[in-house]
Design an enzyme around this catalytic site. Structure first.
Site, mmCIF file in Angstrom:
data_model
loop_
_atom_site.group_PDB
_atom_site.id
_atom_site.type_symbol
_atom_site.label_atom_id
_atom_site.label_comp_id
_atom_site.label_asym_id
_atom_site.label_seq_id
_atom_site.Cartn_x
_atom_site.Cartn_y
_atom_site.Cartn_z
ATOM 1 C CB SER A 1 -0.885 0.001 1.248
ATOM 2 O OG SER A 1 -0.062 0.225 2.377
ATOM 3 C CE LYS A 2 -1.656 7.142 -2.391
ATOM 4 N NZ LYS A 2 -0.825 7.211 -3.520
ATOM 5 N NE ARG A 3 0.553 0.005 6.101
ATOM 6 C CZ ARG A 3 1.181 -1.119 6.406
ATOM 7 N NH1 ARG A 3 2.208 -1.087 7.222
ATOM 8 N NH2 ARG A 3 0.785 -2.283 5.915
ATOM 9 C CG HIS A 4 4.272 -1.299 2.357
ATOM 10 N ND1 HIS A 4 2.951 -1.660 2.221
ATOM 11 C CD2 HIS A 4 4.730 -1.910 3.472
ATOM 12 C CE1 HIS A 4 2.634 -2.477 3.213
ATOM 13 N NE2 HIS A 4 3.684 -2.630 3.987
ATOM 14 N N GLY A 5 5.369 3.031 0.570
ATOM 15 C CA GLY A 5 6.039 3.871 -0.420
ATOM 16 C C GLY A 5 5.614 3.549 -1.845
#
Ligand code: GLU
Length: 465
Positions: free
Chosen positions: A238-242
């Site tokens: 997800s976005k959280r992982h860049g």
């Protein structure tokens, strides 16, 4: 017919993300490697969630990545006649039947199976009832009661599923709409697809699709299910992982060939080679060496890949790629040869095009607008530092021609003639030219700026208060 026909089949319910992009890259590579065909199919049957803007964005992302497709894109929403034709064929041949069970009845069958410790399934109640069409009736495929469905997955190896595990699946819903599995089989067959490469979230659909091919007497394509891309913590990406969408990477200044190389390596390998040009990928990618283990997305590695591409690509091409970011940064339309000069100076240091364009700033603003970093000024624009700048102003004004070699020589002579060290002179000079202690070789910077601009910067810094 070409030997290899692949397709990428995105649902236009969002932007193209890196998982989808990687699938598209593999499909495209396989087709291009074997001189085959690569088609695009827009799976827009979910009318509520499908949007034209997403279709446009996906096509734009594909183009940007260089994944050219053959023929016009195919839209599932326009092919109901094809799907219904196949459902009718299955009904006529007795391989499918009308089912009058209500959703509540089917749910009750599932619940019963669950309670008995079995897989929730439809119990085949209408299989032999010979019902005809009618209000609220769906069409189901008659699944063989015994036997195995076996296929050799290009990524996962042999997969075998007992037919008994599957129930008679719906192929046309009660509202008359064909189901997903039926539409995919109809399209893949109609488009002549020989190799279906897709995410392994679809692997459980494959035995069902194979049964539809078999019931229709159609050739079954080869399948390859690539594992999901995970985050560094092995969780769903997800976005959280860049991770970002392809369009965001484009906006942020990634090179498409760097993203393609990185994504191709994420799930495929050739020895320990890390970077591949698109041409190399097409040459080497033949569908083998696909990794069945899920790969983890690493933003730092992607950044590194991009930096490496920026460093090694032809300068004129880099200049063309960075030009839109230079405009976006408000530096106007800089002539290509100036951009090439700037790329020479700064490309070793930047990891993306946007940062590269930003690094040009000190050299693209006029002397009067150059921002001078206060800390660097306090340290280096001292009275001694300023006296060097005044002296250098005289040195450089008589330096001819004003090119990197001549400027270098003049600077070295000034240092030697005055029994100085380079370390005493370079920091004030760098602060004067760049506004801070960064940038490239001083002589290259000055040659790029030219005599007048160099002298203005020295004068301005010499009187900096
Ligand atoms: N539309 C499906 C998806 O976006 C692709 C299905 C397929 O490739 O067969 O996941």
């Amino acid at each position: 017919m070409p030997d290899v026909v692949t397709r990428f089949a995105p649902s236009p319910t969002g932007h193209l993300h890196i998982g989808g992009a990687r699938t598209a890259i593999f499909c495209w590579l396989l087709a291009r490697h074997f001189d085959g065909r690569f088609y695009l199919r827009i799976e827009d049957t979910d009318l509520l969630r499908s949007k034209q803007e997403y279709t446009d964005a996906i096509l734009a992302s594909m183009r940007w990545l260089g994944l050219d497709w053959d023929g016009p894109p195919v839209f599932q929403s326009r092919r109901a006649a094809l799907y219904n034709g196949l459902v009718d064929r299955l009904l006529t041949s007795g391989r499918a039947y009308w089912c009058g069970c209500t959703p509540e009845e089917v749910e009750a069958m599932r619940e019963l199976a669950r309670r008995n410790g079995a897989k929730p399934r439809y119990n085949g109640k209408c299989r032999d009832r010979c019902l005809g069409p009618g209000q609220g009736r769906c069409v189901r495929l008659k699944i063989p009661l015994t036997g195995k469905i076996v296929f050799d997955d290009m990524v996962k190896g042999r997969i075998a599923v007992d037919a008994g595990e599957l129930d008679d699946m719906v192929i046309r819903r009660a509202d008359g709409m064909p189901t997903y599995n039926l539409a995919v089989v109809a399209d893949d067959n109609d488009m002549g697809v020989t190799h279906v490469i897709r995410g392994d979230d679809h692997v459980s659909n494959t035995p069902r699709q194979i049964l539809i091919y078999q019931a229709l007497g159609l050739p079954v394509p080869r399948f390859g299910h690539v594992p999901m891309i995970l985050g560094h913590d092995r969780q769903k990406l997800s976005k959280r992982h860049g991770a970002r969408s392809v369009i965001e990477y484009q906006r942020d200044g990634l090179l498409p060939q760097a993203l393609v190389s990185y994504l191709a390596r994420l799930g495929w390998s050739r020895g320990d080679q890390e970077l591949f040009s698109p041409e190399e990928l097409v040459r080497y990618f033949d569908g083998s060496n696909l990794n069945p283990a899920a790969a983890a997305f690493d933003p730092a590695k992607l950044e590194w890949t991009n930096a490496r591409f920026m460093r090694s690509m032809p300068l004129a091409e880099l200049a063309r790629c960075v030009a839109p970011f230079v405009r976006e940064a408000g530096f106007g339309c800089v002539p290509e040869e100036r951009l090439v000069g700037l790329c020479v100076l700064f490309r070793e240091r930047a990891t993306d095009l946007r940062a590269l364009a930003q690094s040009f700033r000190p050299l693209l603003v006029p002397a009067a607008e150059l921002a001078i970093n206060e800390k660097d000024a306090a340290r280096h624009l001292t009275e001694t530092g300023k006296s060097h700048l005044r002296a250098l102003e005289a040195v450089f004004s008589s330096c001819a021609p004003f090119d990197a070699a001549a400027v270098n020589e003049a600077l070295n002579s000034y240092v030697a003639d005055n029994s100085l060290t380079f370390k005493q002179v370079a920091p004030p000079l760098r602060t004067a030219l760049m506004g801070f202690m960064g940038g490239s070789h001083l002589n290259d910077i000055m040659a790029f700026l030219g005599r007048e601009e160099t002298l203005s910067r020295l004068r301005r810094a010499a009187s900096f208060a």
